[in-house]
Design a protein around this motif. Structure first.
Motif, mmCIF file in Angstrom:
data_model
loop_
_atom_site.group_PDB
_atom_site.id
_atom_site.type_symbol
_atom_site.label_atom_id
_atom_site.label_comp_id
_atom_site.label_asym_id
_atom_site.label_seq_id
_atom_site.Cartn_x
_atom_site.Cartn_y
_atom_site.Cartn_z
ATOM 1 N N GLY A 1 0.823 -1.195 0.000
ATOM 2 C CA GLY A 1 0.000 0.000 0.000
ATOM 3 C C GLY A 1 0.855 1.243 0.000
ATOM 4 N N TYR A 2 0.198 2.372 0.241
ATOM 5 C CA TYR A 2 0.935 3.629 0.249
ATOM 6 C C TYR A 2 0.253 4.650 1.151
ATOM 7 N N LEU A 3 1.006 5.692 1.414
ATOM 8 C CA LEU A 3 0.608 6.770 2.304
ATOM 9 C C LEU A 3 0.988 8.088 1.648
ATOM 10 N N LYS A 4 0.131 9.091 1.785
ATOM 11 C CA LYS A 4 0.484 10.455 1.375
ATOM 12 C C LYS A 4 0.139 11.387 2.521
ATOM 13 N N VAL A 5 1.127 12.178 2.941
ATOM 14 C CA VAL A 5 0.911 13.179 3.973
ATOM 15 C C VAL A 5 1.254 14.551 3.417
ATOM 16 N N ASN A 6 0.593 15.568 3.953
ATOM 17 C CA ASN A 6 0.794 16.953 3.516
ATOM 18 C C ASN A 6 0.959 17.857 4.723
ATOM 19 N N GLU A 7 1.789 18.875 4.543
ATOM 20 C CA GLU A 7 1.885 19.921 5.557
ATOM 21 C C GLU A 7 1.865 21.277 4.870
ATOM 22 N N LYS A 8 1.749 22.297 5.658
ATOM 23 C CA LYS A 8 1.724 23.684 5.196
ATOM 24 C C LYS A 8 0.711 23.855 4.078
ATOM 25 N N ASP A 9 1.107 24.497 2.965
ATOM 26 C CA ASP A 9 0.151 24.817 1.904
ATOM 27 C C ASP A 9 -0.247 23.622 1.041
ATOM 28 N N ALA A 10 0.358 22.480 1.251
ATOM 29 C CA ALA A 10 -0.035 21.279 0.506
ATOM 30 C C ALA A 10 -1.297 20.643 1.097
ATOM 31 N N THR B 1 -5.024 19.965 2.031
ATOM 32 C CA THR B 1 -6.218 20.261 1.241
ATOM 33 C C THR B 1 -7.149 21.227 1.954
ATOM 34 N N GLU B 2 -7.007 21.363 3.258
ATOM 35 C CA GLU B 2 -7.760 22.337 4.051
ATOM 36 C C GLU B 2 -6.887 22.791 5.202
ATOM 37 N N PHE B 3 -7.360 23.765 5.901
ATOM 38 C CA PHE B 3 -6.748 24.295 7.126
ATOM 39 C C PHE B 3 -5.401 24.967 6.862
ATOM 40 N N GLN B 4 -4.439 24.226 6.351
ATOM 41 C CA GLN B 4 -3.101 24.741 6.062
ATOM 42 C C GLN B 4 -2.475 25.427 7.263
ATOM 43 N N GLU B 5 -2.709 24.841 8.419
ATOM 44 C CA GLU B 5 -2.121 25.347 9.652
ATOM 45 C C GLU B 5 -0.752 24.715 9.845
ATOM 46 N N GLU C 1 -1.682 16.654 7.474
ATOM 47 C CA GLU C 1 -2.811 15.953 6.869
ATOM 48 C C GLU C 1 -2.374 14.584 6.365
ATOM 49 N N ILE C 2 -3.164 13.587 6.697
ATOM 50 C CA ILE C 2 -3.016 12.261 6.098
ATOM 51 C C ILE C 2 -4.022 12.240 4.952
ATOM 52 N N GLU C 3 -3.547 12.534 3.744
ATOM 53 C CA GLU C 3 -4.476 12.660 2.622
ATOM 54 C C GLU C 3 -4.869 11.299 2.059
ATOM 55 N N ARG C 4 -3.910 10.386 1.984
ATOM 56 C CA ARG C 4 -4.209 9.061 1.432
ATOM 57 C C ARG C 4 -3.511 8.001 2.271
ATOM 58 N N ILE C 5 -4.274 6.973 2.586
ATOM 59 C CA ILE C 5 -3.740 5.829 3.316
ATOM 60 C C ILE C 5 -4.496 4.612 2.780
ATOM 61 N N TYR C 6 -3.846 3.870 1.897
ATOM 62 C CA TYR C 6 -4.513 2.784 1.182
ATOM 63 C C TYR C 6 -3.676 1.516 1.189
ATOM 64 N N LEU C 7 -4.376 0.405 1.343
ATOM 65 C CA LEU C 7 -3.763 -0.921 1.254
ATOM 66 C C LEU C 7 -4.424 -1.706 0.129
ATOM 67 N N ARG C 8 -3.624 -2.505 -0.546
ATOM 68 C CA ARG C 8 -4.190 -3.439 -1.515
ATOM 69 C C ARG C 8 -5.025 -4.455 -0.742
ATOM 70 N N LYS C 9 -6.089 -4.934 -1.382
ATOM 71 C CA LYS C 9 -7.052 -5.815 -0.716
ATOM 72 C C LYS C 9 -6.410 -7.026 -0.049
ATOM 73 N N GLU C 10 -5.467 -7.655 -0.753
ATOM 74 C CA GLU C 10 -4.868 -8.882 -0.210
ATOM 75 C C GLU C 10 -4.000 -8.642 1.019
ATOM 76 N N PHE C 11 -3.714 -7.367 1.338
ATOM 77 C CA PHE C 11 -2.898 -7.056 2.506
ATOM 78 C C PHE C 11 -3.733 -6.497 3.658
ATOM 79 N N GLN C 12 -5.032 -6.385 3.461
ATOM 80 C CA GLN C 12 -5.882 -5.866 4.527
ATOM 81 C C GLN C 12 -6.092 -6.930 5.602
ATOM 82 N N GLY C 13 -6.363 -6.481 6.814
ATOM 83 C CA GLY C 13 -6.607 -7.403 7.923
ATOM 84 C C GLY C 13 -5.350 -7.979 8.536
#
Length: 172
Positions: A72-81, A83-87, A92-104
């Motif tokens: 799977g993969y992870l995408k994190v953002n800070e500052k102006d990246a 998607t909201e707040f930009q504090e 921000e944890i924008e994306r956190i996804y696992l392939r189906k066979e690795f879930q559980g």
């Protein structure tokens, strides 16, 4: 289980595009029309869009490998990246996804712990994310991990407006 995180670079964009499309489709295809899904996958996870996101120095993509296989993969953002707040105090944890066979297998927790570790290393006071209001499995997971709903925002899936809960976890 041997876990390894690898920072995504521009040379990984094709693989990132594949896994992003695959995991998003696996997660949400049952609840969206194929037209809406395909349009979203092409606009959000095409190579040019992902290259733009990788080049943003306030965003970070990480692949998670389990026993040498891309799980799977992870995408994190800070500052102006973000998607909201930009504090400056939030990550921000924008994306956190696992392939189906690795879930559980506890790998979602590994991805989340990695994001929190990044936030802690960068002296953030909290992490936050958006989760679709109908994704009860994810909402339950995040609540179990200490996140609380703090609001909501509109997420555009093609032309369709959907509601994401904003969930936040304070860090020590």
């Amino acid at each position: 289980m041997d876990l390894d995180f690898k920072t995504c670079t521009l040379s990984d964009v094709e693989l990132l595009s594949e896994v992003a499309k695959e995991t998003f489709h696996e997660t949400f295809a049952d609840t969206n029309s194929s037209e809406t899904m395909n349009a979203y996958l092409e606009s959000s996870f095409n190579k040019e869009q992902l290259k733009k996101e990788i080049r943003n120095h306030n965003s970070l993509f990480l692949f998670l490998y389990s026993n040498g296989e891309l799980a799977g993969y992870l995408k994190v953002n800070e500052k102006d990246a973000q998607t909201e707040f930009q504090e400056k105090d939030g990550l921000e944890i924008e994306r956190i996804y696992l392939r189906k066979e690795f879930q559980g297998q506890g790998l979602g927790s590994s991805l989340l712990e990695k994001a929190i570790s990044i936030a802690t290393d960068r002296n953030k006071k909290y992490v936050w994310l958006g989760v679709w209001e109908h994704n009860e499995k994810a909402i339950s997971f995040y609540e179990h991990k200490g996140f609380a709903k703090t609001g909501s925002h509109t997420f555009l899936m093609g032309e369709e407006q959907q509601i994401d809960y904003i969930m936040r976890k304070e860090l020590n």
